[in-house]
Design a protein around this motif. Structure first.
Motif, mmCIF file in Angstrom:
data_model
loop_
_atom_site.group_PDB
_atom_site.id
_atom_site.type_symbol
_atom_site.label_atom_id
_atom_site.label_comp_id
_atom_site.label_asym_id
_atom_site.label_seq_id
_atom_site.Cartn_x
_atom_site.Cartn_y
_atom_site.Cartn_z
ATOM 1 N N ALA A 22 0.829 -1.210 0.000
ATOM 2 C CA ALA A 22 0.000 0.000 0.000
ATOM 3 C C ALA A 22 0.865 1.262 0.000
ATOM 4 N N VAL A 23 2.048 1.199 0.634
ATOM 5 C CA VAL A 23 2.993 2.319 0.562
ATOM 6 C C VAL A 23 3.378 2.572 -0.895
ATOM 7 N N ASP A 24 3.641 1.498 -1.626
ATOM 8 C CA ASP A 24 3.994 1.658 -3.042
ATOM 9 C C ASP A 24 2.863 2.335 -3.815
ATOM 10 N N ALA A 25 1.635 1.938 -3.526
ATOM 11 C CA ALA A 25 0.483 2.557 -4.196
ATOM 12 C C ALA A 25 0.373 4.034 -3.824
ATOM 13 N N ALA A 26 0.616 4.346 -2.548
ATOM 14 C CA ALA A 26 0.548 5.739 -2.095
ATOM 15 C C ALA A 26 1.644 6.579 -2.748
ATOM 16 N N THR A 27 2.843 5.998 -2.870
ATOM 17 C CA THR A 27 3.955 6.699 -3.519
ATOM 18 C C THR A 27 3.614 6.999 -4.973
ATOM 19 N N GLN A 28 3.014 6.016 -5.643
ATOM 20 C CA GLN A 28 2.581 6.229 -7.020
ATOM 21 C C GLN A 28 1.534 7.340 -7.094
ATOM 22 N N GLU A 58 2.711 27.849 -1.461
ATOM 23 C CA GLU A 58 2.286 26.686 -2.229
ATOM 24 C C GLU A 58 2.444 25.439 -1.356
ATOM 25 N N PRO A 59 1.864 24.298 -1.741
ATOM 26 C CA PRO A 59 1.958 23.092 -0.905
ATOM 27 C C PRO A 59 3.406 22.719 -0.609
ATOM 28 N N ASP A 60 3.662 22.299 0.636
ATOM 29 C CA ASP A 60 5.030 21.946 1.016
ATOM 30 C C ASP A 60 5.091 20.511 1.540
ATOM 31 N N ASN A 61 6.138 20.206 2.263
ATOM 32 C CA ASN A 61 6.376 18.851 2.764
ATOM 33 C C ASN A 61 5.209 18.327 3.590
ATOM 34 N N ARG A 62 4.602 19.188 4.394
ATOM 35 C CA ARG A 62 3.500 18.766 5.261
ATOM 36 C C ARG A 62 2.264 18.396 4.449
ATOM 37 N N ASP A 63 2.025 19.124 3.381
ATOM 38 C CA ASP A 63 0.917 18.774 2.484
ATOM 39 C C ASP A 63 1.149 17.400 1.857
ATOM 40 N N SER A 64 2.391 17.143 1.422
ATOM 41 C CA SER A 64 2.672 15.853 0.781
ATOM 42 C C SER A 64 2.448 14.706 1.760
ATOM 43 N N HIS A 65 2.702 14.941 3.053
ATOM 44 C CA HIS A 65 2.465 13.891 4.050
ATOM 45 C C HIS A 65 0.966 13.635 4.237
ATOM 46 N N TYR A 66 0.170 14.683 4.164
ATOM 47 C CA TYR A 66 -1.283 14.476 4.225
ATOM 48 C C TYR A 66 -1.731 13.602 3.064
ATOM 49 N N TRP A 67 -1.287 13.938 1.867
ATOM 50 C CA TRP A 67 -1.716 13.176 0.697
ATOM 51 C C TRP A 67 -1.172 11.750 0.735
ATOM 52 N N PHE A 68 0.053 11.596 1.215
ATOM 53 C CA PHE A 68 0.613 10.243 1.342
ATOM 54 C C PHE A 68 -0.235 9.407 2.294
ATOM 55 N N TRP A 128 -2.349 6.188 1.174
ATOM 56 C CA TRP A 128 -1.972 4.950 1.880
ATOM 57 C C TRP A 128 -3.220 4.325 2.509
ATOM 58 N N ALA A 129 -4.000 5.146 3.202
ATOM 59 C CA ALA A 129 -5.216 4.640 3.848
ATOM 60 C C ALA A 129 -6.220 4.139 2.807
ATOM 61 N N GLU A 130 -6.341 4.863 1.708
ATOM 62 C CA GLU A 130 -7.284 4.442 0.664
ATOM 63 C C GLU A 130 -6.866 3.108 0.038
ATOM 64 N N ALA A 131 -5.556 2.927 -0.160
ATOM 65 C CA ALA A 131 -5.065 1.667 -0.719
ATOM 66 C C ALA A 131 -5.317 0.509 0.240
ATOM 67 N N PHE A 135 -8.834 0.710 8.185
ATOM 68 C CA PHE A 135 -8.433 1.934 7.480
ATOM 69 C C PHE A 135 -9.556 2.581 6.677
ATOM 70 N N ALA A 136 -10.664 1.894 6.496
ATOM 71 C CA ALA A 136 -11.783 2.500 5.762
ATOM 72 C C ALA A 136 -12.260 3.798 6.408
ATOM 73 N N PRO A 137 -12.504 3.830 7.731
ATOM 74 C CA PRO A 137 -12.936 5.104 8.326
ATOM 75 C C PRO A 137 -11.835 6.162 8.340
ATOM 76 N N ILE A 138 -10.586 5.727 8.409
ATOM 77 C CA ILE A 138 -9.476 6.690 8.369
ATOM 78 C C ILE A 138 -9.408 7.333 6.985
ATOM 79 N N ALA A 139 -9.532 6.507 5.947
ATOM 80 C CA ALA A 139 -9.535 7.051 4.583
ATOM 81 C C ALA A 139 -10.690 8.026 4.394
ATOM 82 N N LYS A 140 -11.845 7.673 4.936
ATOM 83 C CA LYS A 140 -13.027 8.538 4.823
ATOM 84 C C LYS A 140 -12.797 9.874 5.538
ATOM 85 N N ALA A 141 -12.217 9.798 6.745
ATOM 86 C CA ALA A 141 -11.965 11.025 7.515
ATOM 87 C C ALA A 141 -10.955 11.920 6.814
ATOM 88 N N LEU A 142 -9.923 11.307 6.223
ATOM 89 C CA LEU A 142 -8.916 12.091 5.516
ATOM 90 C C LEU A 142 -9.505 12.763 4.278
#
Length: 725
Positions: free
Chosen positions: A619-625, A640-650, A654-657, A671-678
């Motif tokens: 799932a990390v690989d999917a998130a990296t992609q 503009e978006p910085d390192n902290r933004d990229s961690h949110y998206w990662f 990751w949770a969605e994968a 992880f389903a509710p975590i993905a939903k919350a994010l």
């Protein structure tokens, strides 16, 4: 284990690590931390002067033992390899925070000062990597990263045949020309002595080698170095280019600062001739660079005037920061060859001058051991034009580095000669293994590579070639003493395995040309190299292919079965920290951490049988992609978006994968509710992260920041924090 380090990677960890620990916990995995930062190592070295509350465990020593165990699993971030100015700055900061550390003794005279200096010297330079790298290196661009780079090619500077940029190296008297090497038929203990008119001085004793060790010795002539530097300064002015010196004063922490000091003295030769005694009284040490020198003489108008007069006569110098007047020779750790030369080559051979414009450059690399790599690359691009990242193939690397292999110039067997004489390396049976006649000021060094790491390195190369089918080249020069000894190991192993036809052996110059020809055609190759070339090439080719070396997949297969996963070769990015402190924007890209994390989880599954870890890794690989495909990497500009933004998206990808996968129902449900919350919190999280930018950030320190302040800066989204606790 996740390492606590320095500067930009450590700031990024304050944001990313809590996310990693939360995800890992769902699979029953604990992600611990060990402190190998410069400040942490200083504190661990001086427990006797600290209060009980201030004392810090020696985490580097702990990790050094752990990497020898099969259960080891370490994610190692880039740490500071401290030059003397960096070490002194860190000590001063810690002293200001109430730590009663001794001052760094520049010229120790008392026993107490000598003892303190000896302790501080153990922290300088590449003190961490030789301890942790209990295995050889497998470095390559992750498939997703390479694919993205080809689809989104970075900008390359234009090369022309008329470019005046060149590499200058010594024609003799250097480490390359003076090297001798031998393979020990049996275990031995050696001592290194200097025999002079005044008698015998023992430089080092009790140096133990197991049977089969390749042991080198060589020296650089100080006179030849000085003549070379003076000549190149004059040639640079005549050619109308920038003068630049490219060294590795961090990794080669003993030899290269001395060479750097020779360059400072050569640049200011008339000043040293006129005011040398006075500057010595003021505590000037040219090895520390122009920056420290100018600070020492700031109240001496005569010396300052003489310096300005010399500068006016010299050619313009390659600049670290034109706006702030920081030159190539200001600080020995500011211009590191494996980063500076690839950047210059990527830019079409251009360096920044004092006028804040780009110019052709004389790249001075005194020693000929590896200068031909950069010379060949420059000449190749002059003849063929710039590399096209959209179509270029890739150069992977298998590097010999286990058990301190080829630690040139950075360890206790490197010396600046106090007087003329003969240096001898004498074995315990009385055999003189190596001998050199030297003069005062010459730099003598010895290095070694043990049999087991060499054999492991060759077998790792065989495995990698079999897995890929790529062209595979051992970068070894049969006319160099050390390389000839390695070739004597390599050929029989290849023959015994029946794979001699799968490998080529070339000197570094020829291997560079062959590799560039290969990737220009869109094909791939494996560079199988010693330790220093491992370090240099895993910046050179990634910077040309990907624009950065921080996105490399770097796996150290530890010889006793464990795994060390390094997060790229991108350094610790001090300029990123400066921008954060001024604008609260961190442009550090954690892609290297993402790549290492996925491999570490999958390796953990192999180690323990915990298949949830494999699901996490996939799932990390999917998130990296997802980060790459959706352009969620940090921007360089504030607002503009910085390192902290990229961690949110990662975290979200990751949770969605994990929620979508079907290999582990428990993880999917978790992880389903975590993905939903994010997803539902996107607007609030992005807004909260953006609101933090644009004003100065207080970290409570540069080398030794305040944990609570750093967490506040790096985790400014209450919505995101509530999801992960």
């Amino acid at each position: 284990m996740y390492t606590k380090v320095d500067e930009a990677p450590e700031l990024a960890s304050a944001s990313l690590l809590p996310i990693i620990q939360s995800f890992a916990g769902a699979a029953g995995i604990t992600v611990g931390t060990k402190d190998i930062s410069l400040a942490g190592r200083i504190l661990a070295t001086f427990p006797e002067v600290l209060t009980d509350a201030q004392k810090q465990s020696d985490d580097l020593a702990w990790l050094g033992e752990w990497v020898k165990k099969p259960e080891a699993n370490v994610i190692k971030l880039p740490n500071i390899s401290a030059s003397e100015p960096q070490l002194v700055a860190a000590v001063k900061e810690l002293q200001s925070q109430g730590y009663a550390l001794p001052d760094y003794p520049y010229s120790p005279s008392t026993d107490e000062e000598k003892a303190a200096r000896a302790k501080y010297d153990t922290i300088k330079g590449s003190a961490v990597n030789p301890v942790l790298r209990e295995g050889n290196s497998d470095r390559r661009a992750a498939a997703a990263v390479k694919k993205f780079a080809q689809s989104n090619p970075h900008r390359m500077g234009e090369w022309t045949a008329e470019s005046k940029t060149r590499v200058a190296a010594m024609s003799g008297g250097d480490f390359f020309s003076n090297e001798v090497s031998a393979t020990l038929p049996k275990a031995a203990t050696a001592k290194i002595v200097l025999e002079s008119a005044g008698g015998e001085t023992v430089l080092k004793e009790g140096v133990a080698y197991p049977a089969g060790t390749v042991v080198d010795a060589t020296y650089m002539s100080a006179k030849a170095l000085d003549a070379f530097l003076e000549d190149e300064i004059a040639k640079t002015k005549a050619e109308g280019t920038l003068f630049s010196l490219h060294m590795k004063a961090t990794m080669m922490k003993v030899s290269d600062p001395i060479i750097f000091g020779h360059a400072v003295k050569a640049w200011l030769k008339p000043v040293f001739e006129q005011f040398g005694d006075k500057m010595k009284e003021l505590g000037v040490n040219p090895n520390g660079g122009l920056g420290a020198l100018l600070e020492r003489v700031k109240d001496e108008p005569e010396i300052l005037a003489a310096i300005e007069a010399v500068r006016a006569e010299r050619p313009p110098m390659y600049m670290v920061n034109s706006d702030k007047g920081i030159t190539n020779l200001h600080v020995p750790s500011d211009v590191i060859i494996d980063a500076s030369m690839p950047a210059l080559i990527r830019a079409g051979g251009k360096g920044w001058g004092p006028d804040n414009k780009e110019h052709d450059t004389n790249c001075v690399i005194p020693d000929n051991s590896y200068a031909p790599v950069y010379d060949a690359a420059i000449e190749f691009f002059k003849a063929n034009g710039k590399l096209n990242p959209a179509t270029a193939g890739t150069v992977q690397n298998i590097g010999l580095m286990a058990q301190k292999a080829e630690e040139y110039g950075s360890h206790p067997t490197t010396f600046e000669m106090p007087e003329a004489g003969t240096v001898k390396m004498i074995l315990d049976d009385g055999t003189v293994l190596h001998s050199h006649n030297v003069e005062a000021g010459d730099i003598w060094r010895s290095a070694s590579a043990r049999q087991a790491p060499i054999e492991d390195w060759v077998n790792l190369a065989i495995d990698r070639q079999k897995a890929t089918g790529y062209r595979a080249i051992f970068w070894l020069d049969e006319n160099r003493a050390h390389d000839a000894e390695l070739i004597a190991y390599v050929k029989p192993i290849l023959e015994a395995k029946g794979v001699s036809d799968k490998f080529e052996i070339m000197a570094p110059r020829e291997a560079t040309i062959a590799s560039l020809e290969t990737i220009t055609k869109g094909e791939n190759t494996i560079a199988i190299t010693g330790n220093v070339l491992r370090d240099y090439l895993t910046d050179l080719f990634p910077i040309l292919e990907l624009a950065t070396s921080a996105k490399m997949l770097s796996i150290v297969k530890l010889m006793n079965g464990g795994g060390l996963f390094e997060t790229g070769a991108g350094g610790s990015a001090p300029k990123h920290v400066q921008q954060l402190m001024e604008e609260n924007h961190l442009r550090w890209d954690s892609l290297g951490e993402f790549c290492a994390l996925g491999e570490s989880f999958k390796f953990f599954a192999d180690q323990t049988g915990n298949e949830k870890a494999r699901v996490l890794g996939d799932a990390v690989d999917a998130a990296t992609q997802g980060i790459l495909d959706n352009d969620r990497s940090p921007s360089r500009k504030v607002g503009e978006p910085d390192n902290r933004d990229s961690h949110y998206w990662f975290a979200r990808y990751w949770a969605e994968a994990l929620a979508a996968q079907s290999d582990d129902a428990d993880l999917a449900a978790h992880f389903a509710p975590i993905a939903k919350a994010l997803a539902e919190g996107e607007a609030a999280i992005v807004s909260e992260l953006a609101a933090a930018q644009g004003k100065p950030a207080d970290l409570g320190g540069y080398y030794h920041g305040d944990a609570a302040k750093t967490a506040s800066v790096m985790r400014p989204s209450a919505t995101l924090n509530a999801i992960f606790g």
